[in-house]
Design a protein around this motif. Structure first.
Motif, PDB file in Angstrom:
ATOM      1  N   VAL A 189     -37.468  32.835 -28.440  1.00  0.00           N
ATOM      2  CA  VAL A 189     -38.117  31.942 -29.408  1.00  0.00           C
ATOM      3  C   VAL A 189     -39.599  32.270 -29.528  1.00  0.00           C
ATOM      4  CG1 VAL A 189     -38.797  29.536 -29.799  1.00  0.00           C
ATOM      5  CG2 VAL A 189     -36.442  30.086 -29.209  1.00  0.00           C
TER       6      VAL A 189
ATOM      7  N   THR B 238     -41.516  33.654 -32.894  1.00  0.00           N
ATOM      8  CA  THR B 238     -42.568  32.858 -33.523  1.00  0.00           C
ATOM      9  C   THR B 238     -43.904  33.600 -33.533  1.00  0.00           C
ATOM     10  OG1 THR B 238     -42.974  31.658 -31.461  1.00  0.00           O
ATOM     11  CG2 THR B 238     -41.506  30.616 -33.061  1.00  0.00           C
TER      12      THR B 238
ATOM     13  N   GLY C  20     -45.757  34.593 -36.965  1.00  0.00           N
ATOM     14  CA  GLY C  20     -47.121  34.097 -37.157  1.00  0.00           C
ATOM     15  C   GLY C  20     -48.117  35.203 -37.411  1.00  0.00           C
TER      16      GLY C  20
ATOM     17  N   VAL D 262     -48.052  28.660 -37.147  1.00  0.00           N
ATOM     18  CA  VAL D 262     -46.935  29.146 -36.332  1.00  0.00           C
ATOM     19  C   VAL D 262     -47.441  29.694 -35.000  1.00  0.00           C
ATOM     20  CG1 VAL D 262     -45.088  30.868 -36.221  1.00  0.00           C
ATOM     21  CG2 VAL D 262     -45.426  29.557 -38.300  1.00  0.00           C
TER      22      VAL D 262
ATOM     23  N   SER E 124     -46.534  28.388 -31.291  1.00  0.00           N
ATOM     24  CA  SER E 124     -46.144  29.265 -30.186  1.00  0.00           C
ATOM     25  C   SER E 124     -46.886  28.898 -28.901  1.00  0.00           C
ATOM     26  CB  SER E 124     -46.431  30.724 -30.534  1.00  0.00           C
ATOM     27  OG  SER E 124     -45.706  31.119 -31.657  1.00  0.00           O
TER      28      SER E 124
END
Length: 85
Positions: free
Chosen positions: A34, A38, A42, A72, A76
């Motif tokens: 994940v 991300t 981003g 984003v 994170s």
């Protein structure tokens, strides 16, 4: 050899990777994936937004992409800190 597809070093690295993935906790692996996705999304959005605004003069689209990419990246950081604690 550097570009040899059948190098023994590559086979050993593959075995080490498989062993590490098998031994890793599922929640750690999920958090890693994940966070990797991300951060990549981003960075891409922020960089593309800045380039659109600077080089093509598309300030509205570029600004929105840059702001979304930074958001984003901020998400994170929050996800990383939440997992770490």
């Amino acid at each position: 050899m550097f570009l040899d597809p059948l190098s023994p070093d590559d086979e050993e690295a593959d075995r080490d990777l498989r062993r590490g993935l098998r031994d890793a906790a599922p929640e750690t692996l999920r958090a890693f994936v994940v966070l990797a996705v991300t951060v990549q999304v981003g960075l891409f959005a922020a960089a593309l937004g800045v380039m659109l605004a600077a080089f093509r003069g598309q300030r509205a689209l570029g600004g929105a992409l840059a702001a979304g990419g930074l958001a984003v990246l901020g998400l994170s950081v929050v996800l990383y800190r939440r997992y770490r604690s």
